[in-house]
Design an enzyme around this catalytic site. Structure first.
Site, PDB file in Angstrom:
ATOM      1  N   GLU A 155       0.797  -1.235   0.000  1.00  0.00           N
ATOM      2  CA  GLU A 155       0.000   0.000   0.000  1.00  0.00           C
ATOM      3  C   GLU A 155       0.827   1.280   0.000  1.00  0.00           C
ATOM      4  O   GLU A 155       0.622   2.168   0.832  1.00  0.00           O
ATOM      5  CB  GLU A 155      -0.966  -0.011   1.201  1.00  0.00           C
ATOM      6  CG  GLU A 155      -1.871  -1.229   1.213  1.00  0.00           C
ATOM      7  CD  GLU A 155      -2.749  -1.326   2.443  1.00  0.00           C
ATOM      8  OE1 GLU A 155      -2.632  -0.486   3.345  1.00  0.00           O
ATOM      9  OE2 GLU A 155      -3.573  -2.260   2.509  1.00  0.00           O
ATOM     10  N   GLU A 260      -6.050 -10.841  -1.517  1.00  0.00           N
ATOM     11  CA  GLU A 260      -6.831 -10.693  -0.274  1.00  0.00           C
ATOM     12  C   GLU A 260      -8.318 -10.689  -0.620  1.00  0.00           C
ATOM     13  O   GLU A 260      -9.088  -9.864  -0.135  1.00  0.00           O
ATOM     14  CB  GLU A 260      -6.439  -9.403   0.453  1.00  0.00           C
ATOM     15  CG  GLU A 260      -4.940  -9.296   0.715  1.00  0.00           C
ATOM     16  CD  GLU A 260      -4.545  -8.097   1.581  1.00  0.00           C
ATOM     17  OE1 GLU A 260      -5.424  -7.477   2.197  1.00  0.00           O
ATOM     18  OE2 GLU A 260      -3.344  -7.785   1.624  1.00  0.00           O
TER      19      GLU A 260
END
Ligand code: GLA
Length: 377
Positions: A155, A260
């Protein structure tokens, strides 16, 4: 026939010999690995229901939390590998492809990493680089040859595609990312190294991600692939955006992984979507409508959404090398607690009772329909 096909796609319990017995890893054996993120109760085998599902269905695993910086390296000079070792041993026992998640992230990293001993002033670039190097060398080095792929940086990008101004970037500069990859490669030259992020399907984050990846490649950074986290909603992003994003990343010569995956069926608590773990909203009854079970219509929508997404993934077989769910059963999903704590969420293929949901069959059927389509060509 049309109705039966539609029901099969949705996995609505039409009798179909063999399908119910087919496991996810068998169904997609020729396409990509299929995995799940595990919490401690699964890999320590104290939750037999979930452990059994994992043993049967998946051939790759990711750790939900036990390899994050705060878990393995909570204090300066103090490492704690007790749970991470068990996670890796579980994967080895079952001959699974083991993922390390993650090395460098702005979240779940203790404050001491960025601060001097006074706890207030920030350290300088060289100190933080030395800490990063030591951490990566120790953690990656410990599992060299055992963990096959690492989420090196998690991220690093904002929603507009620009670099997130995390403490990593503020203190080290933009090259903190290249340095993390360099250190990981040095610690295990054979491990696959990934960049992992959410909402990369959205413009302009998609454009920003592609530009960012091209830059890393032009700098000679040893990046193997990109993890699209895949924290999707029931109605967004469109499957076509997922398709285009996979194609764009794969065009760069990088592997693509869905790392995910889960699908949120609950009403949105805020306008934006994504997976910013710092978001938090108060529980209101209208945000938690399915406390007594998921209505059949929504169950069907979820099955259809999963089928649409898996159709995209199988189209990109060879480019998509892994699809990992973020959790095993609905009851353990992080979406019961984020972005609103205390909700009853239904994002996965297995229900709270450990039973396969209609979405499970619809995913399996996607593989079957693809095989039939190939055979009739
Ligand atoms: C992000 C992280 C994961 C996890 C999820 C929420 O996607 O990459 O490690 O924390 O948020 O569980």
């Amino acid at each position: 026939m049309k109705t039966v096909c539609a029901m099969l796609i949705l996995g609505l319990g039409v009798p179909f010999a063999g399908i119910a017995q087919t496991t996810l890893k068998q169904a997609f054996a020729k396409d990509f690995l299929v995995g799940a993120a595990l919490n401690t109760s699964v890999f320590t085998e104290s939750n037999r229901t979930e452990t059994t599902i994992v043993e049967k269905q998946f051939n790759t695993i990711s750790p939900e939390n036990v390899l994050k910086w705060e878990s393995v390296h909570p204090e300066p000079g103090k490492y704690d590998f007790s749970l991470a070792d068990k996670y890796v041993a579980f994967g080895e026992k079952h001959k699974m492809f083991i993922i390390g998640h993650n090395l460098i992230w702005h979240s779940q990293t203790p404050d001491w990493v960025f601060h001097k001993a006074d706890g207030r002033s920030l350290v300088d670039r060289d100190t933080l680089l030395a800490r990063m190097h030591e951490h990566i060398a120790t953690v990656v080095g410990r599992y060299k040859g055992k963990i096959g792929g690492w989420d090196v940086v998690n991220e690093a990008l904002e929603g507009d595609g620009s670099l997130r101004n995390s403490l990593w970037r503020k203190i080290i500069g933009d090259d903190y990312i290249a340095k993390a990859f360099e250190y990981a490669h040095e610690a295990d030259p054979k491990a696959e190294l990934y960049y992992n992020d959410y909402s990369c399907e959205d413009q302009p984050k998609r454009d920003g991600t592609i530009a960012f990846l091209k830059k890393l490649q032009s700098q000679g950074v040893k990046i193997t692939g990109v993890g699209l986290q895949g924290h999707y909603r029931i109605d967004s992003p469109p499957a076509s955006d997922v398709d285009e994003t996979i194609a764009a990343i794969s065009k760069l010569g990088l592997k693509v992984m869905i790392t995910e995956l889960d699908i949120d069926v609950l009403p949105p608590a805020w306008e934006a979507h994504g997976a910013d773990v710092s978001q938090n909203f108060a529980l209101r009854p209208e945000l938690n409508p399915y406390t007594n079970g998921l209505p059949e219509t929504v169950q069907e929508q979820l099955a259809k959404r999963y089928a649409d997404l898996f159709s995209v993934f199988v189209t990109h077989r060879g480019e998509v090398t892994r699809v990992t769910f973020w959790g095993v059963v609905d009851g353990d999903s992080w979406l019961n607690g984020w972005p609103v704590s205390g909700r009853t969420s239904y994002p996965l293929l297995f229900g709270r009772d450990g039973k396969a949901k209609p979405a499970f069959l619809s995913v399996i059927n996607t593989a079957k329909m693809k095989t039939e389509a190939n055979a009739s060509r």
